[in-house]
Design a protein around this motif. Sequence first.
Motif, PDB file in Angstrom:
ATOM      1  N   ALA A   1       0.837  -1.204   0.000  1.00 15.28           N
ATOM      2  CA  ALA A   1       0.000   0.000   0.000  1.00 15.28           C
ATOM      3  C   ALA A   1       0.871   1.253   0.000  1.00 15.28           C
ATOM      4  O   ALA A   1       0.578   2.232  -0.714  1.00 15.28           O
ATOM      5  CB  ALA A   1      -0.927  -0.007   1.208  1.00 15.28           C
ATOM      6  N   ILE A   2       1.949   1.241   0.776  1.00 11.14           N
ATOM      7  CA  ILE A   2       2.864   2.389   0.811  1.00 11.14           C
ATOM      8  C   ILE A   2       3.521   2.572  -0.557  1.00 11.14           C
ATOM      9  O   ILE A   2       3.654   3.693  -1.061  1.00 11.14           O
ATOM     10  CB  ILE A   2       3.919   2.197   1.918  1.00 11.14           C
ATOM     11  N   GLU A   3       3.921   1.464  -1.168  1.00 13.39           N
ATOM     12  CA  GLU A   3       4.554   1.541  -2.485  1.00 13.39           C
ATOM     13  C   GLU A   3       3.580   2.114  -3.521  1.00 13.39           C
ATOM     14  O   GLU A   3       3.956   2.971  -4.324  1.00 13.39           O
ATOM     15  CB  GLU A   3       5.029   0.162  -2.922  1.00 13.39           C
ATOM     16  N   GLN A   4       2.355   1.647  -3.529  1.00 11.98           N
ATOM     17  CA  GLN A   4       1.367   2.145  -4.479  1.00 11.98           C
ATOM     18  C   GLN A   4       1.092   3.632  -4.258  1.00 11.98           C
ATOM     19  O   GLN A   4       0.936   4.394  -5.208  1.00 11.98           O
ATOM     20  CB  GLN A   4       0.073   1.340  -4.386  1.00 11.98           C
ATOM     21  N   ALA A   5       1.052   4.057  -2.988  1.00 10.76           N
ATOM     22  CA  ALA A   5       0.829   5.473  -2.691  1.00 10.76           C
ATOM     23  C   ALA A   5       2.007   6.314  -3.187  1.00 10.76           C
ATOM     24  O   ALA A   5       1.821   7.408  -3.726  1.00 10.76           O
ATOM     25  CB  ALA A   5       0.630   5.673  -1.190  1.00 10.76           C
ATOM     26  N   LEU A   6       3.223   5.796  -3.017  1.00 15.57           N
ATOM     27  CA  LEU A   6       4.402   6.514  -3.495  1.00 15.57           C
ATOM     28  C   LEU A   6       4.391   6.633  -5.018  1.00 15.57           C
ATOM     29  O   LEU A   6       4.666   7.697  -5.573  1.00 15.57           O
ATOM     30  CB  LEU A   6       5.680   5.802  -3.040  1.00 15.57           C
ATOM     31  N   VAL A   7       4.049   5.556  -5.691  1.00 18.80           N
ATOM     32  CA  VAL A   7       4.015   5.577  -7.157  1.00 18.80           C
ATOM     33  C   VAL A   7       2.965   6.566  -7.655  1.00 18.80           C
ATOM     34  O   VAL A   7       3.199   7.311  -8.613  1.00 18.80           O
ATOM     35  CB  VAL A   7       3.753   4.159  -7.711  1.00 18.80           C
ATOM     36  N   SER A   8       1.832   6.618  -6.994  1.00 17.28           N
ATOM     37  CA  SER A   8       0.783   7.541  -7.453  1.00 17.28           C
ATOM     38  C   SER A   8       1.104   8.992  -7.084  1.00 17.28           C
ATOM     39  O   SER A   8       0.764   9.907  -7.836  1.00 17.28           O
ATOM     40  CB  SER A   8      -0.567   7.137  -6.882  1.00 17.28           C
ATOM     41  N   ASP A   9       1.761   9.228  -5.938  1.00 19.20           N
ATOM     42  CA  ASP A   9       2.076  10.598  -5.513  1.00 19.20           C
ATOM     43  C   ASP A   9       3.262  11.191  -6.271  1.00 19.20           C
ATOM     44  O   ASP A   9       3.227  12.341  -6.691  1.00 19.20           O
ATOM     45  CB  ASP A   9       2.382  10.646  -4.014  1.00 19.20           C
ATOM     46  N   ASP A  10       4.339  10.417  -6.412  1.00 12.11           N
ATOM     47  CA  ASP A  10       5.563  10.932  -7.042  1.00 12.11           C
ATOM     48  C   ASP A  10       6.192   9.837  -7.901  1.00 12.11           C
ATOM     49  O   ASP A  10       7.082   9.113  -7.462  1.00 12.11           O
ATOM     50  CB  ASP A  10       6.537  11.399  -5.968  1.00 12.11           C
ATOM     51  N   PRO A  11       5.733   9.703  -9.139  1.00 11.49           N
ATOM     52  CA  PRO A  11       6.234   8.626  -9.993  1.00 11.49           C
ATOM     53  C   PRO A  11       7.729   8.747 -10.321  1.00 11.49           C
ATOM     54  O   PRO A  11       8.411   7.744 -10.484  1.00 11.49           O
ATOM     55  CB  PRO A  11       5.390   8.705 -11.256  1.00 11.49           C
ATOM     56  N   ASP A  12       8.247   9.982 -10.390  1.00 10.53           N
ATOM     57  CA  ASP A  12       9.676  10.149 -10.688  1.00 10.53           C
ATOM     58  C   ASP A  12      10.543   9.618  -9.550  1.00 10.53           C
ATOM     59  O   ASP A  12      11.560   8.964  -9.787  1.00 10.53           O
ATOM     60  CB  ASP A  12      10.004  11.616 -10.943  1.00 10.53           C
ATOM     61  N   LEU A  13      10.141   9.905  -8.322  1.00  9.09           N
ATOM     62  CA  LEU A  13      10.892   9.395  -7.172  1.00  9.09           C
ATOM     63  C   LEU A  13      10.806   7.875  -7.106  1.00  9.09           C
ATOM     64  O   LEU A  13      11.809   7.203  -6.848  1.00  9.09           O
ATOM     65  CB  LEU A  13      10.361  10.021  -5.878  1.00  9.09           C
ATOM     66  N   ALA A  14       9.646   7.336  -7.358  1.00  2.00           N
ATOM     67  CA  ALA A  14       9.484   5.880  -7.341  1.00  2.00           C
ATOM     68  C   ALA A  14      10.341   5.225  -8.419  1.00  2.00           C
ATOM     69  O   ALA A  14      10.956   4.184  -8.195  1.00  2.00           O
ATOM     70  CB  ALA A  14       8.016   5.513  -7.522  1.00  2.00           C
ATOM     71  N   ALA A  15      10.416   5.843  -9.591  1.00  2.00           N
ATOM     72  CA  ALA A  15      11.244   5.291 -10.673  1.00  2.00           C
ATOM     73  C   ALA A  15      12.717   5.344 -10.316  1.00  2.00           C
ATOM     74  O   ALA A  15      13.485   4.450 -10.676  1.00  2.00           O
ATOM     75  CB  ALA A  15      10.986   6.052 -11.963  1.00  2.00           C
ATOM     76  N   ALA A  16      13.126   6.381  -9.594  1.00  2.12           N
ATOM     77  CA  ALA A  16      14.538   6.495  -9.192  1.00  2.12           C
ATOM     78  C   ALA A  16      14.924   5.375  -8.231  1.00  2.12           C
ATOM     79  O   ALA A  16      16.070   4.917  -8.231  1.00  2.12           O
ATOM     80  CB  ALA A  16      14.789   7.850  -8.545  1.00  2.12           C
ATOM     81  N   PHE A  17      13.992   4.929  -7.420  1.00  4.24           N
ATOM     82  CA  PHE A  17      14.293   3.857  -6.472  1.00  4.24           C
ATOM     83  C   PHE A  17      14.167   2.469  -7.086  1.00  4.24           C
ATOM     84  O   PHE A  17      14.811   1.532  -6.633  1.00  4.24           O
ATOM     85  CB  PHE A  17      13.383   3.941  -5.243  1.00  4.24           C
ATOM     86  N   THR A  18      13.345   2.325  -8.097  1.00  5.32           N
ATOM     87  CA  THR A  18      13.134   0.989  -8.653  1.00  5.32           C
ATOM     88  C   THR A  18      14.045   0.670  -9.827  1.00  5.32           C
ATOM     89  O   THR A  18      14.323  -0.483 -10.082  1.00  5.32           O
ATOM     90  CB  THR A  18      11.670   0.813  -9.111  1.00  5.32           C
ATOM     91  N   SER A  19      14.526   1.686 -10.544  1.00  6.00           N
ATOM     92  CA  SER A  19      15.399   1.403 -11.686  1.00  6.00           C
ATOM     93  C   SER A  19      16.816   1.112 -11.197  1.00  6.00           C
ATOM     94  O   SER A  19      17.301   1.753 -10.274  1.00  6.00           O
ATOM     95  CB  SER A  19      15.405   2.587 -12.654  1.00  6.00           C
ATOM     96  N   PRO A  20      17.481   0.141 -11.808  1.00  4.22           N
ATOM     97  CA  PRO A  20      18.838  -0.188 -11.372  1.00  4.22           C
ATOM     98  C   PRO A  20      19.826   0.904 -11.764  1.00  4.22           C
ATOM     99  O   PRO A  20      19.709   1.505 -12.823  1.00  4.22           O
ATOM    100  CB  PRO A  20      19.141  -1.487 -12.108  1.00  4.22           C
ATOM    101  N   ARG A  21      20.786   1.172 -10.873  1.00  2.00           N
ATOM    102  CA  ARG A  21      21.833   2.157 -11.147  1.00  2.00           C
ATOM    103  C   ARG A  21      22.923   1.493 -11.966  1.00  2.00           C
ATOM    104  O   ARG A  21      23.550   0.558 -11.512  1.00  2.00           O
ATOM    105  CB  ARG A  21      22.477   2.657  -9.859  1.00  2.00           C
ATOM    106  N   ARG A  22      23.142   1.988 -13.174  1.00  2.00           N
ATOM    107  CA  ARG A  22      24.196   1.453 -14.026  1.00  2.00           C
ATOM    108  C   ARG A  22      25.213   2.539 -14.299  1.00  2.00           C
ATOM    109  O   ARG A  22      24.853   3.696 -14.497  1.00  2.00           O
ATOM    110  CB  ARG A  22      23.609   0.959 -15.342  1.00  2.00           C
ATOM    111  N   VAL A  23      26.461   2.148 -14.301  1.00  2.21           N
ATOM    112  CA  VAL A  23      27.514   3.097 -14.646  1.00  2.21           C
ATOM    113  C   VAL A  23      27.565   3.189 -16.170  1.00  2.21           C
ATOM    114  O   VAL A  23      27.731   2.174 -16.847  1.00  2.21           O
ATOM    115  CB  VAL A  23      28.876   2.633 -14.088  1.00  2.21           C
ATOM    116  N   PRO A  24      27.410   4.376 -16.717  1.00  2.00           N
ATOM    117  CA  PRO A  24      27.421   4.520 -18.169  1.00  2.00           C
ATOM    118  C   PRO A  24      28.786   4.157 -18.765  1.00  2.00           C
ATOM    119  O   PRO A  24      29.834   4.412 -18.167  1.00  2.00           O
ATOM    120  CB  PRO A  24      27.122   5.996 -18.388  1.00  2.00           C
ATOM    121  N   VAL A  25      28.751   3.582 -19.931  1.00  2.00           N
ATOM    122  CA  VAL A  25      29.971   3.153 -20.604  1.00  2.00           C
ATOM    123  C   VAL A  25      30.868   4.351 -20.889  1.00  2.00           C
ATOM    124  O   VAL A  25      32.095   4.265 -20.772  1.00  2.00           O
ATOM    125  CB  VAL A  25      29.616   2.407 -21.907  1.00  2.00           C
TER     126      VAL A  25
END
Length: 91
Positions: free
Chosen positions: A13-37
């Motif tokens: 429920a907290i995750e769904q609320a975060l995704v609906s309130d601030d999708p950019d912040l949620a994407a920053a936490f869910t996308s993997p951090r990759r070092v660019p080539v």
Amino acid sequence: MPLSDQDRRRLDAIEQALVSDDPDLAAAFTSPRRVPVKAVLDGLLMVFGAVVLVAGLVTTHAYVITGGLIAVAGAAVIATGAGRLARYLRR
């Protein structure tokens, strides 16, 4: 220690609320951090420049002008790699 079903539902429920309130912040936490080539290549360019710089300094004991030119070329390669990396990181 595994979570209970009730705790999992609360977290969902907290995750769904975060995704609906601030999708950019949620994407920053869910996308993997990759070092660019590009950043890795610029770092390797700086390391290569350091190797050339040291080789030039070693060469100055036998051939002063040639070693100096090689050392200057190595310093230029380091500066180029550092500038490219700094420009990339500023974006």
